[in-house]
Motif scaffolding. Structure first.
Motif, PDB file in Angstrom:
ATOM      1  N   VAL D 295       1.225  -1.512   0.047  1.00  0.00           N
ATOM      2  CA  VAL D 295      -0.360   0.000  -0.390  1.00  0.00           C
ATOM      3  C   VAL D 295       1.090   1.153  -0.137  1.00  0.00           C
ATOM      4  N   GLN D 296       1.835   1.146  -0.335  1.00  0.00           N
ATOM      5  CA  GLN D 296       3.084   2.060  -0.455  1.00  0.00           C
ATOM      6  C   GLN D 296       2.895   3.081  -1.954  1.00  0.00           C
ATOM      7  N   ARG D 297       3.357   4.554  -1.183  1.00  0.00           N
ATOM      8  CA  ARG D 297       2.969   5.432  -2.163  1.00  0.00           C
ATOM      9  C   ARG D 297       4.640   5.595  -3.231  1.00  0.00           C
ATOM     10  N   ASP D 298       5.006   5.673  -1.334  1.00  0.00           N
ATOM     11  CA  ASP D 298       6.718   6.268  -1.827  1.00  0.00           C
ATOM     12  C   ASP D 298       7.567   5.263  -2.429  1.00  0.00           C
ATOM     13  N   ILE D 299       7.847   5.643  -3.398  1.00  0.00           N
ATOM     14  CA  ILE D 299       8.707   4.747  -4.439  1.00  0.00           C
ATOM     15  C   ILE D 299       9.772   4.199  -3.419  1.00  0.00           C
ATOM     16  N   LYS D 300      10.514   5.126  -2.544  1.00  0.00           N
ATOM     17  CA  LYS D 300      11.674   4.329  -1.686  1.00  0.00           C
ATOM     18  C   LYS D 300      10.804   3.506  -0.564  1.00  0.00           C
ATOM     19  N   LYS D 301       9.893   3.945  -0.549  1.00  0.00           N
ATOM     20  CA  LYS D 301       8.538   3.214   0.694  1.00  0.00           C
ATOM     21  C   LYS D 301       8.972   1.770   1.174  1.00  0.00           C
ATOM     22  N   VAL D 302       8.632   1.817  -0.686  1.00  0.00           N
ATOM     23  CA  VAL D 302       7.457   0.576  -1.585  1.00  0.00           C
ATOM     24  C   VAL D 302       9.225  -0.735  -1.260  1.00  0.00           C
ATOM     25  N   LEU D 303      10.480   0.294  -2.244  1.00  0.00           N
ATOM     26  CA  LEU D 303      11.932  -0.180  -2.011  1.00  0.00           C
ATOM     27  C   LEU D 303      12.226  -1.051  -0.491  1.00  0.00           C
ATOM     28  N   ALA D 304      11.484   0.040   0.364  1.00  0.00           N
ATOM     29  CA  ALA D 304      12.279  -0.175   1.378  1.00  0.00           C
ATOM     30  C   ALA D 304      12.308  -1.385   2.863  1.00  0.00           C
ATOM     31  N   TYR D 305      10.390  -1.413   2.339  1.00  0.00           N
ATOM     32  CA  TYR D 305       9.667  -2.816   2.586  1.00  0.00           C
ATOM     33  C   TYR D 305       9.928  -3.572   2.572  1.00  0.00           C
ATOM     34  N   SER D 306      10.088  -3.671   0.836  1.00  0.00           N
ATOM     35  CA  SER D 306      10.626  -4.521   0.428  1.00  0.00           C
ATOM     36  C   SER D 306      12.388  -5.387   0.741  1.00  0.00           C
ATOM     37  N   THR D 307      13.409  -4.409   1.283  1.00  0.00           N
ATOM     38  CA  THR D 307      14.237  -4.827   1.420  1.00  0.00           C
ATOM     39  C   THR D 307      13.723  -5.599   2.858  1.00  0.00           C
ATOM     40  N   LEU D 308      13.259  -5.172   4.028  1.00  0.00           N
ATOM     41  CA  LEU D 308      12.367  -5.824   5.286  1.00  0.00           C
ATOM     42  C   LEU D 308      12.362  -7.285   4.265  1.00  0.00           C
ATOM     43  N   SER D 309      11.341  -7.022   4.078  1.00  0.00           N
ATOM     44  CA  SER D 309      10.542  -8.490   3.745  1.00  0.00           C
ATOM     45  C   SER D 309      12.079  -9.348   3.146  1.00  0.00           C
ATOM     46  N   GLN D 310      13.260  -8.974   2.457  1.00  0.00           N
ATOM     47  CA  GLN D 310      14.159  -9.474   2.188  1.00  0.00           C
ATOM     48  C   GLN D 310      14.991  -9.852   3.284  1.00  0.00           C
ATOM     49  N   LEU D 311      15.319  -8.820   4.343  1.00  0.00           N
ATOM     50  CA  LEU D 311      15.780  -9.266   4.865  1.00  0.00           C
ATOM     51  C   LEU D 311      15.411 -10.604   6.039  1.00  0.00           C
ATOM     52  N   GLY D 312      13.781 -10.268   5.920  1.00  0.00           N
ATOM     53  CA  GLY D 312      13.392 -11.132   6.572  1.00  0.00           C
ATOM     54  C   GLY D 312      13.530 -12.677   6.223  1.00  0.00           C
ATOM     55  N   PHE D 313      14.188 -12.774   4.405  1.00  0.00           N
ATOM     56  CA  PHE D 313      14.096 -13.458   4.268  1.00  0.00           C
ATOM     57  C   PHE D 313      14.847 -14.191   4.857  1.00  0.00           C
ATOM     58  N   MET D 314      16.197 -13.930   4.743  1.00  0.00           N
ATOM     59  CA  MET D 314      17.654 -14.039   5.095  1.00  0.00           C
ATOM     60  C   MET D 314      17.643 -14.366   6.632  1.00  0.00           C
ATOM     61  N   VAL D 315      17.311 -13.812   7.393  1.00  0.00           N
ATOM     62  CA  VAL D 315      16.507 -13.957   8.757  1.00  0.00           C
ATOM     63  C   VAL D 315      15.928 -15.072   9.239  1.00  0.00           C
ATOM     64  N   ALA D 316      14.710 -15.357   8.135  1.00  0.00           N
ATOM     65  CA  ALA D 316      14.144 -16.986   8.618  1.00  0.00           C
ATOM     66  C   ALA D 316      15.251 -18.333   8.163  1.00  0.00           C
ATOM     67  N   ALA D 317      15.743 -17.606   6.590  1.00  0.00           N
ATOM     68  CA  ALA D 317      17.387 -18.258   6.053  1.00  0.00           C
ATOM     69  C   ALA D 317      17.595 -18.978   6.959  1.00  0.00           C
ATOM     70  N   PHE D 318      18.713 -18.605   7.796  1.00  0.00           N
ATOM     71  CA  PHE D 318      19.327 -18.486   8.569  1.00  0.00           C
ATOM     72  C   PHE D 318      18.661 -19.052   9.446  1.00  0.00           C
ATOM     73  N   GLY D 319      17.458 -19.227  10.049  1.00  0.00           N
ATOM     74  CA  GLY D 319      17.252 -19.875  11.750  1.00  0.00           C
ATOM     75  C   GLY D 319      16.637 -20.821  11.272  1.00  0.00           C
ATOM     76  N   LEU D 320      16.673 -21.191   9.060  1.00  0.00           N
ATOM     77  CA  LEU D 320      15.883 -23.162   9.137  1.00  0.00           C
ATOM     78  C   LEU D 320      17.019 -23.535   8.975  1.00  0.00           C
ATOM     79  N   GLY D 321      18.645 -23.335   9.454  1.00  0.00           N
ATOM     80  CA  GLY D 321      19.246 -24.157   8.972  1.00  0.00           C
ATOM     81  C   GLY D 321      20.503 -24.311   9.498  1.00  0.00           C
ATOM     82  N   SER D 322      20.445 -23.234   9.958  1.00  0.00           N
ATOM     83  CA  SER D 322      22.669 -23.606  10.632  1.00  0.00           C
ATOM     84  C   SER D 322      22.036 -24.244  11.957  1.00  0.00           C
TER      85      SER D 322
END
Lengths: 509, 171, 102, 626, 521
Positions: D295-322
């Motif tokens: 629901v973001q309108r600001d181009i950078k905010k969209v990217l920021a939330y996507s960054t958050l989301s991807q970071l979540g992926f990474m953290v989850a990945a770490f949590g999954l496997g190590s």
């Protein structure tokens, strides 16, 4: 011992005092000002000299540059005994540098009745150098008071808001604290049976005949309460914000930066090695007072402050809490952290007070709510202020970080819970520190600033203000980047005098 | 006989002394003092201190009380007794009286000294010569000091009372 | 001629002392206060003389000489002050000499 | 061995060059923006060059800085040392930082060409490079913490670059404080680790056998702050107040990934309980941020939330496997999560930097317009940007065989094996990723210009486009582990291997569904289509996004500030007031009464003598006394 | 009594041993003679001669012929440790020191008197005469070893002071103060006398063991008391004597007269009362109740009495001074608290040898500081100097920086703030008190020091920080009419003030020879 043809420590003490006497005797203003540069520089140079050559000095029971001058009280074990050890050396340098900065800042300040101002500042400076150069506890105390008196007068004469009440409260509070600690010192003197105030003699005597735990506990209690007032241990601290809020910049710099460290210095230099069991007895109440009172409560109170100088005063109180925490650990790491923090806090708080005055000069207010957007006009001032703020927040690269880190590390063994609470305080200091910096310098310009800027845009930091600030900042960075400049000698001394019984066995887990 | 005399003198002295305190009129008080002194002189005589009894009468009755009377007359202060016994003062006086009485009681109860019978003790105060010897040997220094004391007192009285040039407070 | 014991003399002396003290406490006339002070001194001399007699030492008796002199000097100075004060204040009541207070 | 020694000496240079650049700029080039930029870029070039060269040399080493032990401070038993641990992990991270850093430096030359405080900006960038390199190279936790704090400082400095804006100033403060909260746990964790294990050196920790759930969790707090995981994610969207290149470098590619990097460093300390917490934190963050991004309108905010989301992926990945299994006499570490996380970190670094720089180019082209609904039609006006941005979008949504496809696949695979629920949520997140990225792409670039600034949008020249191309190339090329140089094998061979068809199918279909929904559902219009079509969902998502901010705002305003004021008031009232002034007042009152005893009446004074006599009499008769 | 005994007794009157006192007496007489003989125009030089004479005497104490016949510096200790005048006097090193103390006080009082008397149309020479006589008596009092001489000397001091207090007879305040002092003094004399009588009687009672014919003498009496440590009459005697001395030193509850009398008395006399008279009282108290003194055996009585007295005195003095605005009353009350601190030292001296030296050191520090303050006060006072308040000091630092500095040094030293002499005095007394075990008393004293800061610093505050009162001028200015009323400061006063302030400072960190006083008790 030193290759100078004179005693550098005595010179560091005597030079400012001599000029102060000369001014009192009516030295003309022109000469007073000129000579003041030299008189402020001399202690700093001597301190740096001592620091530079310390490692090459042969140490006599931990001390270098020892010299003894009789004052007619040798029979009572009192003499002017000067010397530096690993603990006093960094503080001696601190006193020299902060003194230099405060002096230079005063010289450019064009204060009303400048001669008197300089004279009092010089007395303070001489006293401060004496505090950290004295091996004799009597003279330690003596020089402390010598440096303290001018503070009262300076607050009263050049103080800001509430100066009369502040001066009075400051005086009574600090005298009370000094009296209580004096009683503690007297108790130590009498009970030790060493018949001497000489720290070396006391240490040697007590090493052979240690005091009983109960006696130690009582003496340590007296010292802690008395020095607690001087160092603003919660809840004995209420003089500090008021006093610093009112004090003129140079006095605040010297007092908050250096003089206030006297209490901690005494605890580190005297109480810790000589009364380990006594300190251990109080360690837990002390730690809880410090962490709950100084760090958390005062931390929160600092957030609520609206006056810049008051805020600095409170933040200073808060940081002293860390120092007490380090002391409570009774470990070399903790106590070493205290000394590091003393040096670091001394430099950073002096810098902050200096800059706060510079801010006031430009905004004509200290109310944080009325400020904003100053950085646009004074980027350099903003940069210095930000640097000082981050230093006091404990950013790595500044000296404060090492002190806090060592204290936290040592504190875990003492009590993880206390450690957690103490570390939580770091968040608070970030909150108020950054908020103040942001309020003053960032955001859109305040209405008040707009008005001032419309008439006469505030100038950026002049060289006369910049140089003292630079001295302090450079020292902060030096220790921040190269902590060994302090810790090698410090660690050697602390390890040497550390109480033989491990602290852990003294304190219940 | 001696016992009776002692009792008489003692009672007389005490009564007269009380008269000093409780006599409203200053002149009468002074007269009571005089009589009390006579009583004390009598006691002195009983203690074989004849010279002292004589001196007491001479110095006190002759000089001091006379001076008092003289001053009382000079100042003419009788009848100025309007101020005085208010309630607090009366209460305080009574309390003081009680306290002093208690103290006296303790003193009487506990302050008893064993003494040898007086006849076994030489009556040292009876011989006039002894005084002379003492005053001129052992106590020569105090006598000298006394001279200075009297001089100082005299100078003092002069300073306080004399009419000085340029000082017009005494008309 | 002496018959009564030392203790009796001492008691009389103490009683005189107390009467004198009481007088100083309750009287308001400066002159009378002075007289009472003299009574207290006399009480002291009486004790001295009695002790001197019963102890067989001369010091007490000689002391009385000095006391009498001191008392006389004291009265002289005191009366001079009272007279001087009376000239200023026209009273000898102690209650009224209270310009110095608090 | 000789070479190792040499490298130990070289490694500090790597740190000192950007630091030196920052110092020179701060002290000498304050008013010479161009010179400052030159110095800074030079430092970045050197860093990039050294990073690549060291990685290529295949040399891996450890050692202290300054002295063999690297001892920097010693107080009793407490020792802090500075040292370099240059293994494959560090080499990989170093290269990422070096390359992205250089791109961003160059891009900044164009982006901030006319900025008044260029010198400060480039000084800050150099400062950041220094701090980030410190984190990467640190061989122990204390050192890492120090640089950890310093990146926080640089981040503060750069977010607040345009400090005249209240929002920028606030955002900087918020970022630093939120990080401090995380660091609270981090520092505690380090101290605890030091006491429990007796060391904080990574190599030594790998050998240690003392396990505790608290230590990894406390250390994870640091990652939560730095990598903006729930619940400390609030600062990252606000951090977009900084210049866009800064967002690309710090708040997308490198610094925020440092949390993940740190987790990988302390992997030997992990225990299953801690990993579970980490996993679910990551999953929650990924899902939450993806929902917000929609629901973001600001181009950078969209990217920021996507960054958050991807970071979540990474953290989850770490949590999954190590999972470190050290049972019996046979001990083996299956650090699959490390591989997956780092792999995704790498690909993400490039495509997210690309996306941010692309958005920077867009913003620059649109004269600092950031609202995507006021853009549109940029495809033709900014073709270079459009195509590189498209590459980035494809990479992030996991378009098969490029960019993030394999790294995301690796994570999903891991999740599929370990936790079906996590797998489902992550797959849904992938769908959302596709949805919001395509939405962003379509609304920004397609359709007709919807504002004056979009109408006159233009490319920013080679300085801006060059870095985009480099990054686009890297995003395209570095999608497969096979494409990486051999030097990073130590990390990349941990990436889960094998392709489960089911997983791939789910991943691709999620991507396709999201993309198709976005392409069909969103019109390149001035308003959000979702808001029009389903106000309820839109409103819910907005509320979800705002929930944390309002909680934090409420905390600051209602709790913290009020507590502060209350304590201040209480101190004023009781401590300074009732007690201190009270005692002073009481003493003063007693003093007044005492003074009043001097009634001036002699008749009263004599009673004092009576009192004294009575007391003394009491002592003498023994009724008083001790 | 045979003649030999008489001769022997007369031969013990070593007049040379009291040469300073004799010369002082002669000087006093010479002043009167000069007034009569010399023509009027020379009269103004007579005070100078008095000052010079006293100064010469003071110096002569420190200069003596050594064995080789040359001159040597240092206290003349030829008579130290001997009894003269048939045991009436005992000479000691401390006695010599006290002689110097009293002579110094007299010197300073004379200097102040020149300032104060210059504003009065009072007879002048008599004032100096009285001061000298009183000083001589004090010197003898400090060396007395026999109750007769003790009483006589004490009364000479007291009666001389009655006159001096009331000296400014044009001022009601002075006369009223004189009357109050007289009545209280006479009352305390009565108590003292009665106490002496009881001690004399008990000591000479033939039925008691160790009774003595010389029960007026301190040594013999001390021996008797040691043999009868719980005799009722003796203990009553002791407390009466203590009461008499408590009046002299202004100890609770015999301190009540202090502020009134200090206020009313001429400033030099106030200083004399506050310093010399108090010191004389303490000298006597130390001889009687101090360590190894006459009452040594009555520890059960004297220690609690003095302890309680010290505590109450410290408390009362400080509390009453807190809100005091009249500077002379303030100094009086602060003097009361100083008496408390000194009493602390006296209590300690019963068990700790250091304490005696500490008390003397304290007294010297107190002398320097007090006279510095009194000097400033005397200079600033108008003709009626009983009404000076703190408000009159507002803005002093701007008008008269020199006076303000001296004042600050004096007050600082009185407050016991390092680096001034008063601090060392307090420190030594405190150390001694701690050694003697009077811990609670010490705690009280330490707290009192902090309280005392309020009024000392308040005064300094007035002088340094407050703006001078505008419009309706202060009481002093009103009294002295238009501003030129105050004469410029005389060089003598200026030099004196400089020396006093300097002494306070130097003694604070370099006690030098006076330090020996403490080291070898």
């Amino acid at each position: 011992m030193s290759h100078l043809p004179f005693d550098p420590l005595l010179l560091a003490i005597a030079a400012p005092l001599a000029l102060a006497v000369a001014i009192a005797c009516g030295l003309p203003k022109r000469w007073s000002v000129r000579l003041a540069y030299a008189a402020f520089a001399a202690p700093a140079l001597m301190a740096l000299h001592a620091w530079w050559h310390f490692s090459a000095q042969p140490l006599d029971r931990g001390y270098a540059f020892l010299a003894r001058y009789s004052t007619g009280l040798d029979g009572l074990g009192i003499s002017l005994h000067l010397g530096l050890n690993g603990v006093s050396l960094p503080l001696f340098v601190l006193a020299g540098l902060v003194g230099l900065a405060a002096g230079l800042y005063a010289l450019q300040s064009q204060a009303e009745r400048l001669k008197l101002y300089l004279m009092l500042l010089l007395i303070m400076q001489g006293g401060l150098m004496g505090v950290f150069a004295s091996v004799d506890v009597f003279f330690l105390y003596f020089f402390h008071e010598l440096a303290l008196i001018p503070t009262f007068i300076m607050v009263g004469l050049w103080g800001g808001r509430d100066r009369n009440y502040a001066a009075m409260k400051l005086t009574i509070y600090l005298t009370l604290g000094a009296m209580i600690s004096l009683v503690g010192l007297i108790a130590l003197y009498v009970k030790s049976g060493a018949h001497s105030f000489d720290l070396i003699a006391l240490r040697e005597h007590l090493a052979a005949h240690p005091l009983g735990e109960v006696v130690q506990g009582k003496i340590a209690g007296l010292l802690l309460v008395g020095l607690g007032v001087l160092v603003s241990l919660w809840p004995l601290h209420t003089w500090a914000p008021l006093g610093y809020g009112a004090a003129p910049s140079s006095a605040a710099m010297l007092h908050a930066g250096v003089l206030k460290k006297f209490g901690l210095y005494l605890l580190v230099q005297v109480a810790w090695p000589l009364l380990p069991a006594g300190l251990a007895h109080w360690a837990h109440p002390l730690a809880w007072l410090a962490v709950v009172g100084n760090v958390l409560v005062v931390g929160f109170i600092t957030i609520a402050q609206r006056d810049l100088k008051q805020m600095l005063g409170y933040s200073s109180v808060m940081h002293m809490g860390y120092a007490f925490l380090g002391l409570a650990t009774l470990s070399v790491a903790g106590v070493g952290g205290v000394v590091l923090l003393m040096v670091a806090h001394g430099l950073s708080v002096a810098l902050l007070f200096l800059l706060a005055t510079s801010v006031h000069k430009r905004t004509h207010t200290l109310a944080l709510d009325e400020m904003g957007g100053l950085a646009r006009h004074t980027p350099v001032l903003a940069a210095y202020f930000v640097a000082a703020t981050f230093a006091s927040v404990g950013l790595p690269g500044f000296a404060n970080f090492w002190g806090e880190l060592a204290i936290f590390a040592a504190l875990w063994e003492f009590s993880p819970l206390v450690t957690a609470l103490a570390v939580a305080g770091v968040i608070l200091s970030a909150i108020y520190g950054l908020r103040a910096a942001a309020r003053i310098f960032f955001g859109p310009a305040s209405a008040r600033l707009e008005k001032i800027a419309a008439e006469h845009p505030p100038a950026d930091l002049a060289w006369a203000e910049k140089i003292p600030a630079l001295v302090l900042l450079a020292a902060l960075l030096l220790v921040g980047f190269w902590p060994k400049s302090v810790t090698v000698a410090l660690n050697a001394e602390l390890t040497r005098v550390a109480p033989t019984a491990p602290a852990a066995s003294l304190s219940p887990r | 006989m001696g016992q009776i005399l002692f009792t008489c003198f003692a009672a007389f002295t005490v009564v007269c002394a009380a008269g000093v305190v409780f006599n409203k009129n200053a002149v009468n008080a002074a007269m009571c003092l005089l009589l009390a002194l006579v009583g004390v002189a009598g006691l002195f005589v009983q203690l074989d201190a004849y010279l002292l009894a004589f001196l007491l009468l001479l110095v006190y009755a002759g000089a001091v009380v006379a001076l008092f009377l003289f001053i009382i007359m000079l100042l003419d202060v009788k009848g100025r007794h309007a101020v005085g016994f208010n309630k607090v003062a009366v209460f305080a006086g009574l309390a003081a009286f009680a306290l002093l009485l208690t103290g006296l009681g303790t003193f009487v109860a506990r302050g008893q000294l064993d003494t040898p019978h007086p006849s076994n003790v030489p009556a040292v105060g009876a011989d006039l010569k002894d005084y002379a010897i003492q005053l001129f040997t052992t106590y020569l220094l105090p006598v000298q000091i006394m001279g200075f004391l009297l001089l100082a007192a005299m100078i003092g009285v002069i300073v306080l009372s004399k009419r000085w040039e340029g000082l017009d407070d005494i008309k | 001629m002496i018959t009564a014991g030392l203790n009796e003399y001492l008691i009389i002396s103490a009683v005189l002392f107390c009467i004198g003290f009481l007088g100083v406490l309750v009287r308001r006339n400066t002159l009378v206060i002075f007289m009472c002070l003299e009574l207290m001194l006399i009480a002291g001399t009486l004790a001295l003389v009695a002790f001197s007699r019963f102890n067989g030492t001369m010091d007490g008796n000689v002391f009385v000489f000095f006391i009498l002199t001191v008392a006389a000097a004291e009265v002289a100075v005191g009366l001079a002050i009272i007279v001087a004060l009376f000239r200023k204040r026209h009273t000898v009541q102690v209650d009224e000499f209270n310009s110095l207070k608090h | 061995m000789d070479a190792t020694v040499t490298q130990t000496v070289v490694a500090p240079y790597l740190l000192l060059e950007p630091l030196g650049a920052a110092a020179i700029i701060a002290f000498f080039l304050r008013k010479r923006g161009n010179w400052a930029a030159a110095v800074s870029v030079l430092a970045a070039v050197l860093v990039c060059y050294r990073a690549l060269k060291m990685a290529a040399s295949g040399l891996r080493f450890e050692g202290g800085i300054g002295s063999p032990g690297g001892e920097w401070l010693r107080l009793g038993d407490f020792v802090v040392s500075l040292g370099v641990k240059y293994d494959d992990l560090a080499a990989l991270m170093l290269c990422i930082v070096g390359i992205v850093g250089l791109c961003v430096h160059v891009f900044s030359l164009g982006y901030l060409k006319d900025d008044a405080a260029k010198a400060r900006y480039f000084g800050g960038l150099s400062m950041f490079m220094f701090s980030m390199l410190g984190i990467v190279l640190a061989d122990n936790l204390f050192m890492m913490f120090m640089f950890w704090e310093l990146v926080g400082f640089s981040s503060w400095l750069l977010i607040g670059h345009w400090f005249e804006k209240q929002s920028a100033s606030d955002a900087a403060k918020k970022a630093f404080i939120a990080n401090r909260v995380g660091d609270f746990g981090f520092l505690l964790g380090i101290v605890m680790c030091w006491w429990i294990n007796g060391t904080v050196n990574f190599a030594a920790l790998a050998e240690s056998h003392a396990f505790s759930t608290a230590i990894p969790l406390l250390l994870f707090c640091g990652a939560v702050g730095k990598s903006a995981q729930l619940p400390l994610q609030v600062w990252l969207p606000d951090a977009m107040e900084g210049p866009t290149p800064v967002s690309a470098l710090i708040h997308a590619a490198t610094m925020v990934a440092a949390g993940v990097f740190m987790l990988c460093r302390i992997e030997p300390l992990m225990v299953p309980d801690a990993l579970t917490v980490i996993l679910w934190t990551g999953v929650a963050t990924a899902l939450y941020a993806a929902l917000c991004a929609v629901v973001q309108r600001d181009i950078k905010k969209v990217l920021a939330y996507s960054t958050l989301s991807q970071l979540g992926f990474m953290v989850a990945a770490f949590g999954l496997g190590s999972v470190t299994q050290k049972h019996g006499d046979h001990s083996h570490t299956y650090a699959l999560g490390v591989g997956a996380a780092m792999f995704h970190l790498t690909t993400h670094a490039f495509f997210k930097a690309l996306l941010f720089l692309g958005s920077g180019s867009v913003i620059h082209g649109c004269h600092h317009e950031q609202d995507i609904f006021k853009m549109g039609g940029l495809r033709t006006r900014m073709p270079w940007t459009f195509w590189t941005f498209t590459v980035g979008v494809l990479a992030i949504i996991g378009f098969p065989f490029i960019g993030g496809f394999f790294s995301k696949e690796a994570i999903l695979l891991l999740a599929y094996e370990k936790s079906p629920v996590a797998f489902g949520l992550l797959a849904f997140t992938a769908l959302l990723t596709s949805l919001y990225m395509v939405r962003l792409w379509k609304i920004t670039f397609l359709g007709a210009p919807r504002s004056e600034s979009a109408e006159h949008a233009h490319e920013g020249g080679v300085i801006l486009v060059g870095p985009l191309l480099v990054l686009a190339g890297l995003a395209l090329w570095l999608g497969r582990t096979e494409h990486f140089p051999a030097g990073f094998a130590g990390v990349l061979e941990l990436v889960p291997d094998g392709h489960a068809p089911a997983v791939m199918a789910v991943g691709v279909s999620a991507m396709l569904i999201g993309a198709v929904v976005a392409l069909l559902g969103y019109a390149p219009a001035a308003t959000d289509s979702l808001a029009a079509k389903s106000p309820l969902v839109f409103g819910a998502l907005v509320a979800l996004r705002n929930a944390f901010d309002s909680v934090y705002d409420a905390y600051v305003a209602k709790v913290q500030q009020r507590a502060a004021l209350l304590l201040n008031y209480l101190e004023y009232l009781f401590l300074a007031g009732a007690i201190v002034r009270g005692i002073a007042g009481a003493v003063g009152f007693v003093g007044m009464r005492t003074r009043a005893l001097h009634t001036g009446n002699l008749g009263v004074y004599v009673y004092w003598f009576l009192l004294g006599l009575v007391l003394l009499w009491g002592f003498a008769t023994g009724s008083l006394g001790f | 009594m045979n003649l030999d005994v008489v001769k022997l007794a007369a031969a013990d009157n070593h007049w040379a041993a009291i040469l300073p006192e004799l010369l002082l007496g002669c000087l006093a007489l010479a002043l009167l003679a000069a007034e009569i003989i010399l023509p009027k125009k020379w009269h103004e030089h007579i005070p100078t001669a008095a000052i010079g004479g006293v100064a010469g005497l003071l110096l002569s104490l420190f200069v003596q012929r050594d064995a080789a016949g040359g001159l040597a510096c240092g206290l003349d200790l030829r008579w130290a440790g001997t009894h003269t005048f048939n045991g009436l006097l005992f000479h000691s090193a401390n006695g010599q020191l006290l002689r110097a103390f009293f002579l110094l006080s007299a010197l300073l009082v004379c200097v102040l008197a020149r300032v104060s008397l210059a504003r009065q149309r009072m007879p002048r020479i008599e004032f100096y005469h009285l001061v000298l006589i009183v000083t001589g008596a004090m010197m003898l009092l400090a060396q007395a070893a026999h109750f007769v001489l003790f009483f006589v000397a004490l009364e000479t001091v007291t009666i001389g002071l009655y006159v001096l207090v009331a000296y400014f007879r044009t001022s009601t305040a002075s006369l009223e103060a004189g009357l109050k002092y007289l009545v209280m003094g006479a009352l305390s004399s009565g108590l003292l006398l009665f106490g002496i009588a009881l001690l004399y009687g008990a000591g000479g009672n033939p039925m008691l063991k160790a009774h003595t014919a010389g029960s007026m003498g301190f040594g013999a009496l001390g021996a008797f008391l040691a043999a009868n440590p719980h005799h009722f009459l003796a203990s009553v005697g002791i407390v009466f004597v203590l009461a008499g001395l408590a009046f002299k030193i202004g100890a609770f509850p015999f301190q009540i007269w202090v502020p009134d009398v200090y206020q009313g008395a001429p400033t030099p006399v106030t200083a004399f009362l506050g310093v010399a008279s108090k010191a004389a009282g303490f000298a006597a108290l130390l001889t009687l109740a101090g360590g190894g003194g006459v009452f040594a055996a009555y520890d059960w009585l004297v220690t609690p009495v003095l302890t309680a007295m010290a505590a109450a005195t410290i408390l009362f003095g400080n509390l009453a001074a807190l809100t005091q605005h009249n500077v002379k009353r303030l100094l009086g009350l602060s003097g009361v608290s100083h008496a408390g601190f000194l009493l602390l030292g006296v209590v300690a001296s019963r068990t700790v040898p250091l304490a005696t030296g500490a008390v003397y050191f304290y007294l010297f520090a107190y002398l320097l500081a007090s006279f510095a303050v009194f000097g400033v006060m005397a200079h600033l006072a108008g003709p009626d100097d009983s009404q000076q308040t703190l408000d009159d000091y507002a803005g002093l630092a701007r008008r008269e920086p020199f006076l303000a500095t001296v004042l600050a040094v004096g007050l600082g030293s009185l407050a016991g703030i390092p680096p001034l002499a008063g601090f060392l005095g307090k420190l030594f007394v405190f150390i001694a008190a701690f050694q003697s075990g009077a811990r609670w008393l010490l705690a009280l004293a330490a707290a009192a020091v902090a309280v005392s800061i309020y009024y000392y610093f308040g005064w300094v505050k007035a002088a340094f920080f407050d703006a001078p009162a505008t419009g309706a001028a202060s009481a002093v200015a009103a009294d002295s009419g238009p501003s030129p009323a105050r004469a410029p400061m005389s060089a003598a006063l200026r030099v004196t003030l400089v020396l006093l302030a300097l002494g306070s400072v130097v003694l604070g960190f370099f006690p030098g020879p006076l330090g020996g006083l403490l080291a070898s008790p």
